[in-house]
Design a protein around this motif. Structure first.
Motif, PDB file in Angstrom:
ATOM      1  N   THR A 147      45.164  49.256  37.708  1.00  0.00           N
ATOM      2  CA  THR A 147      45.378  47.779  38.499  1.00  0.00           C
ATOM      3  C   THR A 147      44.819  47.257  37.638  1.00  0.00           C
ATOM      4  N   ALA A 148      45.744  45.827  37.445  1.00  0.00           N
ATOM      5  CA  ALA A 148      45.028  44.438  36.632  1.00  0.00           C
ATOM      6  C   ALA A 148      43.105  43.907  37.076  1.00  0.00           C
ATOM      7  N   GLU A 149      43.175  44.656  38.106  1.00  0.00           N
ATOM      8  CA  GLU A 149      41.754  44.453  38.498  1.00  0.00           C
ATOM      9  C   GLU A 149      40.826  45.235  38.454  1.00  0.00           C
ATOM     10  N   GLU A 202      45.514  36.542  37.363  1.00  0.00           N
ATOM     11  CA  GLU A 202      46.652  37.441  38.058  1.00  0.00           C
ATOM     12  C   GLU A 202      47.289  38.415  37.110  1.00  0.00           C
ATOM     13  N   GLY A 203      47.265  37.780  36.040  1.00  0.00           N
ATOM     14  CA  GLY A 203      48.136  38.722  35.492  1.00  0.00           C
ATOM     15  C   GLY A 203      47.686  40.117  34.695  1.00  0.00           C
ATOM     16  N   GLY A 204      45.821  39.316  35.115  1.00  0.00           N
ATOM     17  CA  GLY A 204      45.236  40.445  34.477  1.00  0.00           C
ATOM     18  C   GLY A 204      44.333  40.097  33.056  1.00  0.00           C
ATOM     19  N   ASP A 205      45.013  39.341  32.476  1.00  0.00           N
ATOM     20  CA  ASP A 205      44.830  38.019  31.025  1.00  0.00           C
ATOM     21  C   ASP A 205      43.394  37.418  31.658  1.00  0.00           C
ATOM     22  N   ARG A 206      42.306  37.587  30.821  1.00  0.00           N
ATOM     23  CA  ARG A 206      41.683  36.707  30.355  1.00  0.00           C
ATOM     24  C   ARG A 206      42.173  34.870  30.235  1.00  0.00           C
ATOM     25  N   LEU A 224      39.685  40.716  46.787  1.00  0.00           N
ATOM     26  CA  LEU A 224      39.028  40.965  45.007  1.00  0.00           C
ATOM     27  C   LEU A 224      39.543  39.989  44.526  1.00  0.00           C
ATOM     28  N   GLY A 225      40.669  39.904  44.600  1.00  0.00           N
ATOM     29  CA  GLY A 225      41.019  38.574  43.465  1.00  0.00           C
ATOM     30  C   GLY A 225      40.752  37.495  43.766  1.00  0.00           C
ATOM     31  N   ARG A 226      40.806  36.991  45.125  1.00  0.00           N
ATOM     32  CA  ARG A 226      40.185  35.529  44.876  1.00  0.00           C
ATOM     33  C   ARG A 226      38.487  35.819  44.341  1.00  0.00           C
ATOM     34  N   GLU A 262      42.799  47.770  53.631  1.00  0.00           N
ATOM     35  CA  GLU A 262      43.621  47.706  52.004  1.00  0.00           C
ATOM     36  C   GLU A 262      44.223  46.586  51.527  1.00  0.00           C
ATOM     37  N   ASP A 263      44.779  45.737  52.511  1.00  0.00           N
ATOM     38  CA  ASP A 263      45.095  44.360  52.360  1.00  0.00           C
ATOM     39  C   ASP A 263      44.390  43.881  52.046  1.00  0.00           C
ATOM     40  N   PHE A 264      43.020  43.526  53.102  1.00  0.00           N
ATOM     41  CA  PHE A 264      42.336  41.996  52.981  1.00  0.00           C
ATOM     42  C   PHE A 264      42.038  42.370  51.543  1.00  0.00           C
ATOM     43  N   PHE A 265      41.244  43.709  51.350  1.00  0.00           N
ATOM     44  CA  PHE A 265      40.603  44.051  50.237  1.00  0.00           C
ATOM     45  C   PHE A 265      41.227  43.278  48.955  1.00  0.00           C
ATOM     46  N   TRP A 266      42.216  44.022  48.824  1.00  0.00           N
ATOM     47  CA  TRP A 266      42.626  43.348  47.420  1.00  0.00           C
ATOM     48  C   TRP A 266      43.015  42.180  47.356  1.00  0.00           C
TER      49      TRP A 266
END
Length: 126
Positions: free
Chosen positions: A51-53, A121-125, A109-111, A102-106
Motif C-alpha cells: 500500500t501507499a501507507e 492519499e496518493g502515497g506521494d510526499r 493510519l491514513g489520518r 481492519e476498516d478502522f485501522f486503515w
C-alpha cells in the motif's frame, strides 16, 4: 565551525539520494499470545507493504518487553499490544493503541500519516 557544518550539510543536500534524515516508519509493538496482534497479521500484514501507507512508512516489529528499537525514542512506553507508533527521524510522532479492526485501522493510519507527515492519499510526499 557553524559555517563549516552548514557548508557540509548544503553540499550533502545536493547529492542524489540524500534526504537529510530517516524516513517515517511504523513501529508495531506486539507480544506473543496477543490475539489482536494475530488478527492484524492475518487481516492487514499481507497487504501493508503493497500500500501507499506501507511504502511511505515501512513496518518495524518489536516485542513489548524489548522497548523502542535502537535509535528510536518513544514519548512514553507502550503498554498495550498491539501499539502502532509512527516515528520519523527516530522520534515518535503519533500512535494507535490497540487494533480496532481492519476498516478502522486503515482510516486511523491514513489520518495519522496525513496529520503528522507530508504523506498524501496518493502515497506521494507533498
Amino acid at each position: 565551525m557553524r559555517v563549516q557544518r552548514f557548508l557540509i550539510a548544503a553540499a550533502l543536500a545536493g547529492l542524489p539520494g540524500f534526504d537529510g534524515g530517516r524516513a517515517a516508519e511504523l513501529v508495531m509493538v506486539e507480544q506473543p499470545g496477543c490475539s489482536y496482534c494475530e488478527a492484524w497479521h492475518d487481516q492487514v500484514a499481507p497487504e501493508y507493504p503493497k500500500t501507499a501507507e506501507g511504502r511511505f512508512a515501512p513496518l518495524v516489529r518489536v516485542q513489548l518487553r524489548e522497548g523502542a528499537p535502537e535509535g528510536v525514542t518513544f514519548d512514553r512506553p507502550a503498554v498495550f499490544t498491539p501499539t502502532f507508533i509512527l516515528v520519523e527521524d527516530g522520534e515518535e510522532l503519533a500512535r494507535i493503541e490497540g487494533y480496532p479492526g481492519e476498516d478502522f485501522f486503515w482510516g486511523l493510519l491514513g489520518r495519522m500519516l496525513e496529520d503528522h507527515t507530508d504523506f498524501n492519499e496518493g502515497g506521494d510526499r507533498q
